[in-house]
Design a protein around this motif. Structure first.
Motif, PDB file in Angstrom:
ATOM      1  N   VAL A 130       0.840  -1.201   0.000  1.00 18.31           N
ATOM      2  CA  VAL A 130       0.000   0.000   0.000  1.00 18.31           C
ATOM      3  C   VAL A 130       0.875   1.250   0.000  1.00 18.31           C
ATOM      4  O   VAL A 130       1.846   1.334   0.743  1.00 18.31           O
ATOM      5  CB  VAL A 130      -0.931   0.020   1.223  1.00 18.31           C
ATOM      6  N   GLU A 131       0.520   2.215  -0.839  1.00 17.33           N
ATOM      7  CA  GLU A 131       1.179   3.522  -0.840  1.00 17.33           C
ATOM      8  C   GLU A 131       0.151   4.579  -0.449  1.00 17.33           C
ATOM      9  O   GLU A 131      -0.998   4.541  -0.903  1.00 17.33           O
ATOM     10  CB  GLU A 131       1.749   3.844  -2.217  1.00 17.33           C
ATOM     11  N   VAL A 132       0.567   5.508   0.397  1.00 19.33           N
ATOM     12  CA  VAL A 132      -0.329   6.554   0.895  1.00 19.33           C
ATOM     13  C   VAL A 132       0.253   7.924   0.590  1.00 19.33           C
ATOM     14  O   VAL A 132       1.432   8.190   0.854  1.00 19.33           O
ATOM     15  CB  VAL A 132      -0.542   6.413   2.415  1.00 19.33           C
ATOM     16  N   GLY A 133      -0.567   8.793   0.022  1.00 18.97           N
ATOM     17  CA  GLY A 133      -0.171  10.169  -0.232  1.00 18.97           C
ATOM     18  C   GLY A 133      -1.138  11.125   0.440  1.00 18.97           C
ATOM     19  O   GLY A 133      -2.325  10.823   0.565  1.00 18.97           O
ATOM     20  N   VAL A 134      -0.632  12.262   0.887  1.00 21.48           N
ATOM     21  CA  VAL A 134      -1.460  13.257   1.562  1.00 21.48           C
ATOM     22  C   VAL A 134      -1.242  14.614   0.908  1.00 21.48           C
ATOM     23  O   VAL A 134      -0.107  14.995   0.605  1.00 21.48           O
ATOM     24  CB  VAL A 134      -1.119  13.334   3.071  1.00 21.48           C
TER      25      VAL A 134
END
Length: 225
Positions: free
Chosen positions: A60-64
């Motif tokens: 999983v990759e998370v960007g904000v």
């Protein structure tokens, strides 16, 4: 495998305090925690647990993406455009050429919102990590219909809440949820203006709630004479 590689949603569109935060989650369906769902239907503890699992999961990759109060108060923009900006900033952290993103629509026109997000992600001249060619589909209520967007809604909500908690500590008192309907938030604003003669930096000065607080303080000052 899911039709979509990325889900995107935002939190904090309507509050009078603090930033708006968007999150993008890039993952396959099987890599999402089982309890993922629309953040509004989950407890704070469950949201925090899910967000931690998403950030720790190897697949999983998370960007904000964050939009500040100063940007929100800029008279040259509007909330639809700022929602595009927040989502594009989040996508810039995780998007790869050829990805298909499903985003929660921040406009009455789903297709128009999708076109704007897709164009800005592809625009290498933006202040985001642009220059990525992706397909974007926007849907109203995508956070309820899609577990991928639901995961993004959880991350966005947790990130937004953590920033409100930090503001609460910064102002050494209970600022409430930051929403105009929250009596604690309104009391915080009124008390701050009474003590300092101006709004706190965390407030969205262009919001009607802030205008009401300033008008009430002015009337109180006039009444003192």
């Amino acid at each position: 495998m899911s039709t979509y590689q990325i889900g995107v949603d935002e939190a904090g569109k309507g509050p009078v305090l603090g930033p708006m935060v968007a999150a993008a989650v890039r993952a396959e369906e099987g890599d999402l925690p089982g309890e993922v769902g629309d953040s509004k239907q989950l407890t704070a503890a469950t949201r925090e647990s899910i967000a931690a699992k998403l950030r720790d999961a190897p697949g999983v990759e998370v960007g904000v993406g964050v939009v500040t109060t100063d940007e929100i108060d800029d008279p040259e923009t509007d909330m639809n455009s700022l929602t595009v900006t927040a989502q594009v900033r989040a996508l810039g952290d995780v998007a790869a050429d050829g990805d298909h993103a499903l985003v929660d629509a921040g406009d009455v026109s789903e297709s128009r919102f999708a076109r704007r997000v897709q164009a800005d992600v592809a625009d290498a001249g933006t202040d985001t990590a642009g220059g990525v060619a992706i397909d974007v589909t926007a849907e109203h209520g995508a956070d309820e219909a899609s577990r991928l967007v639901g995961a993004a809604s959880v991350v966005a909500k947790v990130e937004r809440d953590s920033r409100i908690d930090a503001l609460d500590e910064e102002y050494d008192g209970d600022i409430g949820s930051g929403y105009p309907s929250d009596p604690t938030t309104r009391e915080f604003l009124a008390d701050y203006v009474d003590r300092h003669g101006e709004l706190p930096a965390c407030a969205r000065a262009s919001w009607a709630t802030c205008e009401d607080v300033l008008a009430a303080a002015e009337q109180a000052d006039l009444g003192a004479f």
